[in-house]
Design a protein around this motif. Sequence first.
Motif, mmCIF file in Angstrom:
data_model
loop_
_atom_site.group_PDB
_atom_site.id
_atom_site.type_symbol
_atom_site.label_atom_id
_atom_site.label_comp_id
_atom_site.label_asym_id
_atom_site.label_seq_id
_atom_site.Cartn_x
_atom_site.Cartn_y
_atom_site.Cartn_z
ATOM 1 N N GLU A 1 30.163 123.620 82.839
ATOM 2 C CA GLU A 1 29.076 123.324 82.041
ATOM 3 C C GLU A 1 27.852 122.406 82.405
ATOM 4 O OE1 GLU A 1 30.664 122.094 78.355
ATOM 5 O OE2 GLU A 1 32.443 123.395 78.484
ATOM 6 N N HIS A 2 27.837 122.143 83.562
ATOM 7 C CA HIS A 2 26.877 121.107 84.274
ATOM 8 C C HIS A 2 26.399 120.005 83.378
ATOM 9 C CE1 HIS A 2 26.059 124.913 86.810
ATOM 10 N NE2 HIS A 2 25.996 125.515 85.760
ATOM 11 N N LEU A 3 27.463 119.333 83.177
ATOM 12 C CA LEU A 3 27.285 117.874 82.490
ATOM 13 C C LEU A 3 26.986 117.036 83.376
ATOM 14 C CD1 LEU A 3 30.112 118.681 79.867
ATOM 15 C CD2 LEU A 3 27.908 119.347 79.576
ATOM 16 N N THR A 4 26.266 115.933 82.724
ATOM 17 C CA THR A 4 25.858 114.738 83.523
ATOM 18 C C THR A 4 27.401 113.649 83.291
ATOM 19 O OG1 THR A 4 24.962 113.760 81.646
ATOM 20 C CG2 THR A 4 23.617 114.929 83.066
ATOM 21 N N GLY A 5 27.245 112.662 84.029
ATOM 22 C CA GLY A 5 28.389 111.708 83.845
ATOM 23 C C GLY A 5 28.318 111.074 82.573
ATOM 24 N N ILE A 6 27.308 110.723 81.810
ATOM 25 C CA ILE A 6 27.332 110.372 80.416
ATOM 26 C C ILE A 6 27.992 111.305 79.711
ATOM 27 C CG2 ILE A 6 25.894 109.543 78.571
ATOM 28 C CD1 ILE A 6 24.061 108.141 80.455
ATOM 29 N N ILE B 1 29.839 113.759 80.076
ATOM 30 C CA ILE B 1 30.909 113.985 80.389
ATOM 31 C C ILE B 1 31.980 112.874 79.692
ATOM 32 C CG2 ILE B 1 31.814 113.114 82.670
ATOM 33 C CD1 ILE B 1 33.162 116.409 81.207
ATOM 34 N N SER B 2 31.513 111.641 79.785
ATOM 35 C CA SER B 2 32.172 110.564 79.027
ATOM 36 C C SER B 2 32.333 110.537 77.680
ATOM 37 C CB SER B 2 31.252 109.166 79.651
ATOM 38 O OG SER B 2 31.498 109.091 81.178
ATOM 39 N N LEU B 3 31.066 111.060 77.333
ATOM 40 C CA LEU B 3 30.913 111.260 75.867
ATOM 41 C C LEU B 3 32.223 112.295 75.447
ATOM 42 C CD1 LEU B 3 27.221 111.067 74.818
ATOM 43 C CD2 LEU B 3 29.073 109.116 74.386
ATOM 44 N N ARG B 4 32.003 113.520 76.111
ATOM 45 C CA ARG B 4 33.106 114.528 75.633
ATOM 46 C C ARG B 4 34.624 114.239 75.853
ATOM 47 N NH1 ARG B 4 33.955 120.024 77.149
ATOM 48 N NH2 ARG B 4 31.711 120.328 76.492
ATOM 49 N N ARG B 5 34.828 113.233 77.094
ATOM 50 C CA ARG B 5 36.062 112.575 76.928
ATOM 51 C C ARG B 5 36.243 111.763 75.722
ATOM 52 N NH1 ARG B 5 35.468 110.574 81.528
ATOM 53 N NH2 ARG B 5 36.647 111.902 82.869
ATOM 54 N N LEU B 6 35.506 110.868 75.546
ATOM 55 C CA LEU B 6 35.692 110.028 74.230
ATOM 56 C C LEU B 6 35.775 110.869 72.855
ATOM 57 C CD1 LEU B 6 35.648 107.020 72.858
ATOM 58 C CD2 LEU B 6 33.152 107.432 72.964
ATOM 59 N N ASN B 7 34.930 111.790 72.729
ATOM 60 C CA ASN B 7 35.209 112.619 71.630
ATOM 61 C C ASN B 7 36.610 113.231 71.551
ATOM 62 O OD1 ASN B 7 33.876 114.066 69.069
ATOM 63 N ND2 ASN B 7 34.318 115.740 70.435
ATOM 64 N N ASP B 8 37.110 113.852 72.481
ATOM 65 C CA ASP B 8 38.529 114.450 72.630
ATOM 66 C C ASP B 8 39.290 113.727 72.417
ATOM 67 O OD1 ASP B 8 37.323 116.790 73.394
ATOM 68 O OD2 ASP B 8 37.451 116.667 75.468
ATOM 69 N N ARG B 9 39.419 112.379 72.810
ATOM 70 C CA ARG B 9 40.377 111.409 72.696
ATOM 71 C C ARG B 9 40.442 110.965 71.222
ATOM 72 N NH1 ARG B 9 40.251 107.749 78.285
ATOM 73 N NH2 ARG B 9 41.269 109.202 79.669
ATOM 74 N N ALA C 1 45.100 115.958 79.245
ATOM 75 C CA ALA C 1 45.353 117.267 79.937
ATOM 76 C C ALA C 1 44.444 117.847 80.249
ATOM 77 C CB ALA C 1 46.482 117.968 79.122
ATOM 78 N N ASN C 2 43.190 117.283 80.014
ATOM 79 C CA ASN C 2 41.862 118.298 80.290
ATOM 80 C C ASN C 2 41.392 117.751 81.737
ATOM 81 O OD1 ASN C 2 41.938 119.515 77.684
ATOM 82 N ND2 ASN C 2 40.545 117.978 76.707
ATOM 83 N N ASP C 3 40.827 118.890 82.538
ATOM 84 C CA ASP C 3 40.242 118.570 83.844
ATOM 85 C C ASP C 3 38.785 118.244 83.562
ATOM 86 O OD1 ASP C 3 39.395 118.387 86.544
ATOM 87 O OD2 ASP C 3 40.483 120.012 87.026
ATOM 88 N N TYR C 4 38.415 117.114 83.358
ATOM 89 C CA TYR C 4 36.877 116.762 83.114
ATOM 90 C C TYR C 4 36.093 117.043 84.157
ATOM 91 C CZ TYR C 4 38.499 115.162 78.412
ATOM 92 O OH TYR C 4 38.907 115.082 77.195
#
Length: 214
Positions: free
Chosen positions: A138-143, A145-153, A128-131
């Motif tokens: 938050e000015h995040l890089t691709g890596i 944001i991928s880690l954020r997505r993985l951590n959230d999941r 449900a998050n719009d990454y």
Amino acid sequence: MMIKLSLLFIIAIIFNVGSAVYFELNGGQTKCFIEENPKDTTVLGKYILEDITPQQGGYGNQLSLTVKVTDPEKREVLSKTMPSNGRFAFSTQVGGEHKICFSTNTSKWFGPSVKTRLHLEIEGGAGANDYEEIAKVEHLTGIEISLRRLNDRVNQIRKEQSYQKGREIVFRNTSESTNARVMWWSIIQLVVLVLTGVWQMKHLKSFFKAKKLV
């Protein structure tokens, strides 16, 4: 380390919650779905309400969709009327089955109701998050944001596991309580049968003595 991250990523994809459906929703009708989610989970719904009665001529611009959500304790979480294309979101305060109901404003006093088709996609947890928006803010890089997505999941998986564990405890307690009641009911039945048999034997013995048969 990379192997562990890959395994976690695969598990997170498997457990990602999301569903997409479409169905007819005629005027005056209400259709409901059940979404089961753990506590503190964000649920996002995206929809398109389509007019499938072209003979009505231009009515589609006036379509609106009413969404009502109630939690397992029958409390209203969301009640909102929205245009024919949009999204809605809510956060679960308690874990369990949340009832999501949809209705339209297409009922008419005279003539047939306007028929619509609702295209609906529901996502829960990390889905449900719009990454993309998070990355911009938050000015995040691709890596990153991928880690954020993985951590959230992964966190969502933990919530799911905790929720299922709680349900398992409730189910086990219910099963043990039911088994105990069945056991005591069987014992009571056995006692009643034994007492009935003893009473019948005494009654028959008294009857035979009264008739001087013994």
